[in-house]
Design a protein around this motif. Structure first.
Motif, mmCIF file in Angstrom:
data_model
loop_
_atom_site.group_PDB
_atom_site.id
_atom_site.type_symbol
_atom_site.label_atom_id
_atom_site.label_comp_id
_atom_site.label_asym_id
_atom_site.label_seq_id
_atom_site.Cartn_x
_atom_site.Cartn_y
_atom_site.Cartn_z
ATOM 1 N N GLN A 1 3.200 6.624 -85.715
ATOM 2 C CA GLN A 1 3.799 6.501 -84.391
ATOM 3 C C GLN A 1 5.172 5.825 -84.405
ATOM 4 O O GLN A 1 5.873 5.835 -83.390
ATOM 5 C CB GLN A 1 2.873 5.690 -83.476
ATOM 6 C CG GLN A 1 1.484 6.278 -83.302
ATOM 7 C CD GLN A 1 0.542 5.315 -82.604
ATOM 8 O OE1 GLN A 1 0.962 4.313 -82.037
ATOM 9 N NE2 GLN A 1 -0.754 5.619 -82.657
ATOM 10 N N LEU A 2 5.554 5.241 -85.529
ATOM 11 C CA LEU A 2 6.743 4.385 -85.573
ATOM 12 C C LEU A 2 8.029 5.159 -85.847
ATOM 13 O O LEU A 2 8.029 6.179 -86.541
ATOM 14 C CB LEU A 2 6.574 3.316 -86.649
ATOM 15 C CG LEU A 2 5.483 2.266 -86.417
ATOM 16 C CD1 LEU A 2 5.372 1.366 -87.638
ATOM 17 C CD2 LEU A 2 5.771 1.447 -85.164
ATOM 18 N N TRP A 3 9.122 4.615 -85.295
ATOM 19 C CA TRP A 3 10.477 5.109 -85.566
ATOM 20 C C TRP A 3 11.328 3.933 -86.015
ATOM 21 O O TRP A 3 11.176 2.817 -85.513
ATOM 22 C CB TRP A 3 11.084 5.744 -84.314
ATOM 23 C CG TRP A 3 10.418 7.016 -83.910
ATOM 24 C CD1 TRP A 3 9.241 7.147 -83.238
ATOM 25 C CD2 TRP A 3 10.876 8.341 -84.189
ATOM 26 N NE1 TRP A 3 8.931 8.475 -83.068
ATOM 27 C CE2 TRP A 3 9.913 9.233 -83.627
ATOM 28 C CE3 TRP A 3 11.990 8.869 -84.827
ATOM 29 C CZ2 TRP A 3 10.046 10.618 -83.707
ATOM 30 C CZ3 TRP A 3 12.127 10.245 -84.905
ATOM 31 C CH2 TRP A 3 11.164 11.113 -84.357
ATOM 32 N N ALA A 4 12.214 4.186 -86.966
ATOM 33 C CA ALA A 4 13.102 3.140 -87.491
ATOM 34 C C ALA A 4 14.552 3.579 -87.373
ATOM 35 O O ALA A 4 14.857 4.765 -87.475
ATOM 36 C CB ALA A 4 12.768 2.841 -88.955
ATOM 37 N N ILE A 5 15.421 2.608 -87.168
ATOM 38 C CA ILE A 5 16.855 2.865 -87.143
ATOM 39 C C ILE A 5 17.421 2.614 -88.536
ATOM 40 O O ILE A 5 17.275 1.526 -89.087
ATOM 41 C CB ILE A 5 17.575 1.969 -86.110
ATOM 42 C CG1 ILE A 5 16.970 2.174 -84.721
ATOM 43 C CG2 ILE A 5 19.074 2.268 -86.108
ATOM 44 C CD1 ILE A 5 17.051 3.595 -84.204
ATOM 45 N N GLU B 1 11.731 0.641 -83.672
ATOM 46 C CA GLU B 1 11.802 0.749 -82.217
ATOM 47 C C GLU B 1 10.578 0.087 -81.579
ATOM 48 O O GLU B 1 9.445 0.321 -81.993
ATOM 49 C CB GLU B 1 11.868 2.213 -81.788
ATOM 50 C CG GLU B 1 13.212 2.848 -82.048
ATOM 51 C CD GLU B 1 13.331 4.207 -81.384
ATOM 52 O OE1 GLU B 1 12.290 4.781 -80.995
ATOM 53 O OE2 GLU B 1 14.458 4.706 -81.254
ATOM 54 N N GLY B 2 10.847 -0.767 -80.566
ATOM 55 C CA GLY B 2 9.761 -1.427 -79.848
ATOM 56 C C GLY B 2 9.294 -2.719 -80.475
ATOM 57 O O GLY B 2 8.352 -3.344 -79.970
ATOM 58 N N TYR B 3 9.945 -3.147 -81.555
ATOM 59 C CA TYR B 3 9.549 -4.366 -82.250
ATOM 60 C C TYR B 3 10.759 -5.267 -82.453
ATOM 61 O O TYR B 3 11.891 -4.786 -82.577
ATOM 62 C CB TYR B 3 8.906 -4.043 -83.609
ATOM 63 C CG TYR B 3 7.570 -3.342 -83.494
ATOM 64 C CD1 TYR B 3 6.384 -4.074 -83.534
ATOM 65 C CD2 TYR B 3 7.499 -1.967 -83.331
ATOM 66 C CE1 TYR B 3 5.156 -3.442 -83.419
ATOM 67 C CE2 TYR B 3 6.271 -1.323 -83.216
ATOM 68 C CZ TYR B 3 5.109 -2.067 -83.250
ATOM 69 O OH TYR B 3 3.898 -1.434 -83.122
ATOM 70 N N SER C 1 9.724 -6.310 -87.190
ATOM 71 C CA SER C 1 10.123 -5.144 -87.980
ATOM 72 C C SER C 1 10.137 -5.470 -89.460
ATOM 73 O O SER C 1 9.647 -4.686 -90.280
ATOM 74 C CB SER C 1 11.516 -4.669 -87.534
ATOM 75 O OG SER C 1 11.517 -4.254 -86.187
ATOM 76 N N GLU C 2 10.717 -6.607 -89.804
ATOM 77 C CA GLU C 2 10.772 -7.008 -91.207
ATOM 78 C C GLU C 2 9.378 -7.135 -91.796
ATOM 79 O O GLU C 2 9.123 -6.724 -92.938
ATOM 80 C CB GLU C 2 11.531 -8.328 -91.347
ATOM 81 C CG GLU C 2 13.028 -8.205 -91.091
ATOM 82 C CD GLU C 2 13.725 -9.553 -91.097
ATOM 83 O OE1 GLU C 2 13.011 -10.596 -91.107
ATOM 84 O OE2 GLU C 2 14.977 -9.576 -91.074
ATOM 85 N N THR C 3 8.456 -7.694 -91.016
ATOM 86 C CA THR C 3 7.086 -7.867 -91.499
ATOM 87 C C THR C 3 6.406 -6.520 -91.716
ATOM 88 O O THR C 3 5.797 -6.269 -92.772
ATOM 89 C CB THR C 3 6.278 -8.715 -90.507
ATOM 90 O OG1 THR C 3 6.878 -10.008 -90.387
ATOM 91 C CG2 THR C 3 4.838 -8.875 -90.979
#
Length: 296
Positions: free
Chosen positions: A150-154, A216-218, A223-225
Motif C-alpha cells: 500500500q505504500l508510496w515513497a518519494i 507518503e502519509g508518514y 519513514s526512516e524506521t
C-alpha cells in the motif's frame, strides 16, 4: 544447476541471485540465440557476469548494450566524452557509490538494465554486491507484505548515491562544489510504489534504495524506521551475491529487480563505465503508475 547451450554456459554464483555466463564474446553482432539465453538468464538470476571481455571499448559496450534496449543517458550527469550514454564512475572524482541503490529512481522512467564494464580495478577491494528485491519481498511476513503493497515513497536525487562524504577526497573545495552541482543540476522528485510488479516476470519487488526518502502519509522518523525494516530484508546475506572484479569483466543486471552496493574499501583508483538501457514506469498491484512530483 549449470545450463549449457553449445559453448554458452550459465553457472549460478549464489543461491538466490547471480550467474556467470561463460563461453561468450560480447559484441554488437551477437547471434539471436545467444541473446535470448542472456535475457532468460537475466530474468532468472537478475544479474549476470562475463569475464575476459577485454576486447570491449566504449563504442562496442554501447553497441552490445543496445540489444537490451534503447540507450538511456543519465538525467543530470554529462555522458563521457566521445560516447552516447556512458556514465564513468571514477573514484578519483569522488564516485564511490557505497550506498544500496537502484539506478536513477528519482525519475518516473527507470532504466531497465545496467551494463557495467571494469576498466581500472584495485588490486584489493572494490567489489560490488547485488540484492534480489523479489526474494526480499517474499521473505516479509504477511502483515509487512500487506503494508508494503500500500505504500508510496518519494525518490529524489537530493540524496546522492555516490555518497557526498566521498567529496572530501577530492583535491579542492571547488572540485567538491562542482561535483555536487552537476549531480543536482536539476532536482527531481518522483512518487514510486514501495512494491512494484515486474513487467517481464510479473513478480513483486521492493522499490527502495538510496534515492528513496519519505513515505507518503508518514513522518520523516516513521519513514526512516519503516524503510529500514524493508531494507533489512533486501540486504540479508541470503538475498545477495558479491562479485570480485577483474579488468575486462562486464556485468549486466535487471535494475528493477535488484539493488546494488559498490564497496568502498580500496585505496587504488577504480574506474568502471556504465551504460543503462531501456526504461520502464513502475506500477503497483493495482496498476497505479509512478509519476513525477516536481522538477526544478
Amino acid at each position: 544447476m549449470t545450463t549449457k547451450t553449445n559453448q554458452l554456459k550459465v553457472v549460478p554464483v549464489a543461491g538466490r541471485i547471480g550467474a556467470e555466463i561463460q563461453g561468450v564474446q560480447l559484441s554488437g553482432n551477437l547471434d539471436s540465440t545467444v541473446l535470448n539465453e542472456i535475457k532468460k538468464a537475466l530474468d532468472k538470476y537478475k544479474v549476470v557476469f562475463f569475464k575476459g571481455q577485454h576486447h570491449l571499448d566504449d563504442a562496442t559496450q554501447e553497441e552490445f548494450a543496445k540489444f537490451l534496449g534503447e540507450l538511456y543517458a543519465h538525467p543530470t550527469v554529462p555522458v563521457k566524452e566521445n560516447s552516447n550514454s556512458i556514465l564513468e564512475l571514477d573514484s578519483a572524482q569522488g564516485a564511490k557509490a557505497n550506498t544500496w541503490h537502484i539506478d536513477v529512481t528519482f525519475v518516473p522512467e527507470v532504466p531497465k538494465y545496467s551494463v557495467l564494464r571494469g576498466v581500472t580495478i584495485p588490486k584489493v577491494g572494490g567489489d560490488t554486491v547485488w540484492a534480489n528485491t523479489n526474494t526480499a519481498y517474499e521473505d516479509l511476513s504477511d502483515g509487512l507484505q500487506k503494508l508494503a503493497d500500500q505504500l508510496w515513497a518519494i525518490h529524489s536525487n537530493e540524496y546522492d548515491y555516490a555518497n557526498l562524504t566521498n567529496l572530501d577526497e577530492l583535491e579542492t573545495k571547488e572540485a567538491r562544489i562542482k561535483y555536487q552541482a552537476v549531480f543536482e543540476s536539476t532536482t527531481f522528485k518522483t512518487r514510486h510504489p514501495v512494491v512494484h510488479v515486474h513487467e517481464e516476470t510479473g513478480k513483486k519487488h521492493l522499490l527502495l534504495g538510496g534515492f528513496a526518502g519519505q513515505l507518503e502519509g508518514y513522518s520523516k522518523r516513521e519513514s526512516e524506521t519503516l524503510i529500514g525494516i524493508f531494507q533489512s530484508y533486501v540486504t540479508r546475506l541470503e538475498n545477495t551475491v558479491r562479485w570480485k572484479w577483474t579488468e575486462g569483466d562486464l556485468v549486466i543486471w535487471d535494475n528493477l529487480a535488484t539493488q546494488h552496493y559498490a564497496v568502498a574499501d580500496y585505496e587504488d583508483r577504480r574506474i568502471v563505465r556504465r551504460v543503462t538501457v531501456g526504461k520502464n514506469v513502475p506500477v503497483n498491484q493495482e496498476n497505479e503508475a509512478s509519476k513525477l512530483v516536481s522538477k526544478k
